[in-house]
Design a protein around this motif. Structure first.
Motif, short mmCIF file in Angstrom:
data_model
loop_
_atom_site.label_atom_id
_atom_site.label_comp_id
_atom_site.label_asym_id
_atom_site.label_seq_id
_atom_site.Cartn_x
_atom_site.Cartn_y
_atom_site.Cartn_z
N PRO A 143 -4.80 6.96 -2.36
CA PRO A 143 -4.27 5.40 -1.96
C PRO A 143 -4.12 4.50 -3.19
O PRO A 143 -4.99 4.45 -3.90
CB PRO A 143 -5.55 4.73 -1.12
CG PRO A 143 -6.75 5.35 -1.68
CD PRO A 143 -6.20 6.70 -1.90
N LEU A 144 -2.82 3.89 -3.30
CA LEU A 144 -2.43 2.89 -4.46
C LEU A 144 -1.88 1.70 -4.15
O LEU A 144 -1.42 1.85 -2.92
CB LEU A 144 -1.35 3.78 -5.25
CG LEU A 144 -1.60 5.33 -6.06
CD1 LEU A 144 -0.44 5.76 -6.77
CD2 LEU A 144 -2.85 5.05 -7.00
N ASP A 202 3.54 13.33 -7.17
CA ASP A 202 3.91 11.80 -7.60
C ASP A 202 3.41 11.64 -9.04
O ASP A 202 2.28 12.03 -9.52
CB ASP A 202 3.27 10.85 -6.59
CG ASP A 202 4.12 10.40 -5.43
OD1 ASP A 202 5.26 11.06 -5.42
OD2 ASP A 202 3.71 9.96 -4.36
N THR A 203 3.96 10.92 -9.69
CA THR A 203 3.75 10.34 -11.16
C THR A 203 4.08 8.84 -11.35
O THR A 203 4.50 8.39 -10.26
CB THR A 203 4.53 11.07 -12.08
OG1 THR A 203 5.74 10.66 -12.13
CG2 THR A 203 4.09 12.45 -12.30
N PHE A 204 3.07 8.27 -12.11
CA PHE A 204 3.51 6.90 -12.18
C PHE A 204 5.06 6.35 -12.57
O PHE A 204 5.38 5.44 -12.10
CB PHE A 204 2.66 5.99 -13.25
CG PHE A 204 1.08 5.91 -12.88
CD1 PHE A 204 0.91 5.14 -11.79
CD2 PHE A 204 -0.06 6.58 -13.44
CE1 PHE A 204 -0.46 4.85 -11.26
CE2 PHE A 204 -1.23 6.24 -13.29
CZ PHE A 204 -1.64 5.52 -12.00
N ASP A 205 5.39 7.10 -13.37
CA ASP A 205 6.71 6.88 -13.83
C ASP A 205 7.76 7.30 -12.84
O ASP A 205 8.84 6.45 -12.68
CB ASP A 205 7.42 7.45 -15.11
CG ASP A 205 7.12 9.00 -15.02
OD1 ASP A 205 6.42 9.73 -14.23
OD2 ASP A 205 7.64 9.68 -16.05
N ASP A 250 -5.63 7.33 -15.98
CA ASP A 250 -5.82 8.92 -16.60
C ASP A 250 -4.96 9.78 -15.94
O ASP A 250 -5.09 10.99 -16.24
CB ASP A 250 -7.23 9.07 -17.30
CG ASP A 250 -8.15 9.26 -15.83
OD1 ASP A 250 -7.80 8.97 -14.71
OD2 ASP A 250 -9.06 9.91 -16.07
N VAL A 251 -4.51 9.51 -14.67
CA VAL A 251 -3.87 10.76 -14.01
C VAL A 251 -2.40 10.71 -14.33
O VAL A 251 -1.64 9.89 -14.37
CB VAL A 251 -4.10 10.34 -12.31
CG1 VAL A 251 -3.30 11.42 -11.44
CG2 VAL A 251 -5.38 10.33 -11.97
N LEU A 252 -2.18 12.08 -14.54
CA LEU A 252 -0.60 12.19 -15.14
C LEU A 252 0.19 12.73 -13.81
O LEU A 252 1.10 12.37 -13.31
CB LEU A 252 -0.66 13.56 -16.00
CG LEU A 252 -1.18 13.13 -17.22
CD1 LEU A 252 -1.11 14.28 -18.22
CD2 LEU A 252 -0.58 11.68 -17.99
N ILE A 253 -0.40 13.71 -12.72
CA ILE A 253 0.22 14.12 -11.60
C ILE A 253 -0.98 13.85 -10.62
O ILE A 253 -1.80 14.54 -10.55
CB ILE A 253 0.67 15.40 -11.80
CG1 ILE A 253 1.73 15.68 -13.04
CG2 ILE A 253 1.40 16.04 -10.58
CD1 ILE A 253 2.16 17.06 -13.38
N PHE A 254 -0.36 13.12 -9.70
CA PHE A 254 -1.21 12.99 -8.24
C PHE A 254 -1.20 13.99 -7.17
O PHE A 254 -0.28 14.85 -7.15
CB PHE A 254 -0.89 11.59 -7.51
CG PHE A 254 -1.23 10.31 -8.24
CD1 PHE A 254 -2.43 10.01 -8.03
CD2 PHE A 254 -0.38 9.68 -9.07
CE1 PHE A 254 -2.59 8.54 -8.77
CE2 PHE A 254 -0.44 8.64 -9.68
CZ PHE A 254 -1.73 7.96 -9.65
N GLU A 257 0.70 -1.09 0.00
CA GLU A 257 -0.09 -0.09 0.04
C GLU A 257 0.92 1.15 0.06
O GLU A 257 2.10 1.21 0.60
CB GLU A 257 -0.97 0.05 1.27
CG GLU A 257 -2.06 -1.14 1.36
CD GLU A 257 -2.97 -1.30 0.41
OE1 GLU A 257 -3.26 -0.23 -0.11
OE2 GLU A 257 -3.40 -2.33 0.03
N TYR A 258 0.37 2.25 -0.74
CA TYR A 258 1.23 3.34 -0.96
C TYR A 258 0.25 4.57 -0.87
O TYR A 258 -0.95 4.54 -1.54
CB TYR A 258 2.33 3.38 -1.86
CG TYR A 258 2.86 4.94 -2.15
CD1 TYR A 258 4.11 5.10 -1.53
CD2 TYR A 258 2.69 5.65 -3.08
CE1 TYR A 258 4.76 6.29 -1.79
CE2 TYR A 258 2.96 7.00 -3.41
CZ TYR A 258 4.15 7.34 -2.58
OH TYR A 258 5.05 8.57 -2.85
N THR A 259 0.35 5.67 -0.23
CA THR A 259 -0.39 7.00 -0.28
C THR A 259 0.47 7.90 -0.82
O THR A 259 1.67 8.41 -0.49
CB THR A 259 -0.93 7.59 1.12
OG1 THR A 259 -1.29 6.28 1.91
CG2 THR A 259 -1.67 8.53 1.13
#
Length: 80
Positions: free
Chosen positions: A53-54, A16-19, A44-48, A9-11
């Motif tokens: 929660p991920l 934050d970005t996926f890459d 579809d999120v580029l910048i969180f 789990e990560y918040t």
């Protein structure tokens, strides 16, 4: 070949970005697709924003048999 063996789990923190998460988690931005696959609602999120929660998949290199053809091992262009 890589396989997913679990997740953690990560918040997110703002920005934050996926890459960037993939670079931190796996050492390679190109593996961001694993995180996206585990979090399709945010694909579809580029910048969180902060506090999203991920699930970050834990991936490991799987043992590959020597008899597996190069194109199945991901060794394209490696003739050794």
């Amino acid at each position: 070949m890589r396989r997913v063996t679990g997740y953690k789990e990560y918040t997110t923190r703002e920005g934050d970005t996926f890459d960037a998460l993939a670079l931190d988690m796996y050492g390679a931005e190109t593996l961001a697709h694993y995180i996206i696959e585990f979090n399709p609602d945010y694909a579809d999120v580029l910048i969180f924003e902060a506090n999203v929660p991920l699930r970050l998949p834990i991936i490991e290199d799987a043992e590959l048999p020597d008899t597996l053809p190069p194109w199945r091992r991901g060794d394209e262009g490696d003739d050794s």
